[in-house]
Motif scaffolding. Structure first.
Motif: not given
Ligand code: ASP
Ligand code: MG
Length: 418
Positions: A37-38, A43, A120, A185, A199-202
């Motif tokens: 992820s980033a 993000t 990312e 992501f 969001r949080e798609g990794s």
């Molecule tokens: N960097 C993205 C986010 O913070 C994806 C992830 O962290 O999964 O939403």
């Protein structure tokens, strides 16, 4: 082969990236795909930059400079002067320079994905360069040529057949000779634009690769020892689950448990691939394993708290009963605005629904609803969901709060609280 996913918290500073390298070293005998992820809160910062740009705010350049210097500071602790990664990252950021030079013309969601995706793209370049300098042969993969999506920006819908075909064709050979590092992501459209998967798609990215490659397992490395019954920042005495079934994990993410992205489990369940949630601070500890055939014992309830909720009450303009026709047009409006209902309840005269407050979508949703209905709402609420609860203990969680709506089934109790 194994798929590892490292989230933002695990690569938030130079020590984090060094730690990632140490974890990876222990698995050097295995074929390994690493989804990253980033870094840290990048993000969020890039989201902030996107808004500043679209609103043409004066703080836009400061926000951008902070993002860049955060990355360059980390790189300075990891690499010698003159390492090619410095140019590489500079060039990646140039995409943003070009973008923000002109006034915004495109749709917000499109601009968002083009800017936010840089998080990312840079984190994976840094991690990949670090692994190579640490003697771990690694290749950087542009995920946008593998995960194909439609052009629903910010919520790209994965074209599974096309994606799996690209992954099956390209990855096995790469994985034979080196570690592969790629972006979580992100996806790419058929016109070669960048999309994000939500969001949080990794986690979801890791699960897509694992399922197409029939991986042995997916491990997501986190700052918690595994999946806990509740957020340790909110509750004392949390317990860790050693094992969970796929179905329980799906239910937990559905109600808002943020340890795993909701779309992650299904592809793994279909392919019978276990998901391990492990601590990057204690890599040898077992963590939590999510797999088939587990019957977990719940000594404590699973507690999921969602903040920033809005409770909307919708009724017919002529005070008539809420009918199936009303409900179907209400749901159509929700679907059109991509709004997910967290709890629903109908009475004779009104329909109540609790949703996450997303400021950029809420106004439009309200306006659409108001064209056909009377609408009232309360914001600033929280939603607490208890699974496997003991009825006599409910009071511990709602005491001192005003309950605006409640719902209880045998396994699950939900309360919208102020
Ligand atoms: N960097 C993205 C986010 O913070 C994806 C992830 O962290 O999964 O939403
Ligand atoms: Mg993140």
């Amino acid at each position: 082969m194994l798929v590892f996913k490292f989230g933002g918290a695990s690569v938030k500073d130079a020590e984090g990236i060094i730690n990632l390298g140490n974890i990876v070293k222990q698995y050097r005998e295995q074929q390994l795909l690493i989804v990253v992820s980033a870094m840290g809160k990048t993000t969020n910062a890039l989201e902030n930059l996107t808004r500043a740009y679209v609103e043409q705010r004066s703080d836009m350049h400061d926000i951008y400079e902070d993002i860049k210097s955060y990355h360059f500071n980390i790189m300075e602790s990891l690499f010698e002067h003159g390492h090619p990664v410095f140019d590489d990252i500079q060039n990646t950021f140039v995409e943003i320079d070009w973008m923000i030079e002109d006034e915004p013309h495109d749709d917000f969601d499109f601009i968002y994905d083009q800017i936010v995706s840089i998080g990312e793209l840079v984190s994976t370049r840094i991690v990949n360069a670090y692994l190579n300098t640490a003697g771990l042969a690694s290749k950087w993969l542009d995920v946008r040529s593998y995960i194909h999506t439609d052009n629903t920006y910010r919520e790209g819908v994965v074209d599974w057949p096309k994606t799996c075909e690209a992954i099956e064709q390209g990855l096995p050979q790469l994985l034979q000779n080196s570690i592969v590092v790629t972006q979580g992501f992100l996806g790419g459209t058929s016109e070669n634009f960048t999309t994000t998967l939500g969001r949080e798609g990794s986690d979801y990215t890791a699960s897509i690769f694992a399922s197409c490659l029939k991986a042995e397992s997916v491990t997501t490395w986190k700052d918690v020892p595994g999946i806990l019954n509740a957020d340790p920042k909110l509750f004392a005495d949390t317990v860790k689950f050693d094992e969970l079934s796929y179905n329980e994990a799906i239910e937990m993410t559905y109600y808002g448990a943020s340890v795993i992205h909701p779309k992650t489990i299904k592809p793994l369940q279909n392919a019978d691939i276990p998901l391990l949630v492990k601590s990057f601070n204690q890599p040898d500890a077992p963590g939590t394993v999510i797999k088939e055939g587990v019957v977990p014992v719940f000594t404590k309830p699973v507690i999921i708290v969602k903040q920033n909720q809005v409770l909307i009450s919708i009724s017919a303009t002529d005070y008539s009963f809420i009918t199936e026709d009303h409900l179907s047009s209400i749901f159509a409006i929700f679907a059109r605005h991509h709004v997910k209902a967290n709890v629903l309840q109908t009475s004779a005269l009104s329909f109540s629904v609790c949703i996450d407050l997303k400021p950029e979508r809420f106004e439009d949703l309200l306006n659409s609803l108001k064209q056909a209905f009377k609408v009232k709402y309360n914001d600033g609420l929280s939603l607490i969901t208890l699974r496997h609860y003991k009825p006599h203990a409910i009071n511990n969680y709602i005491e001192g709060k005003e309950v605006l709506l409640e719902q209880q089934s045998r396994n699950t109790a939900q309360f919208v609280l102020r």
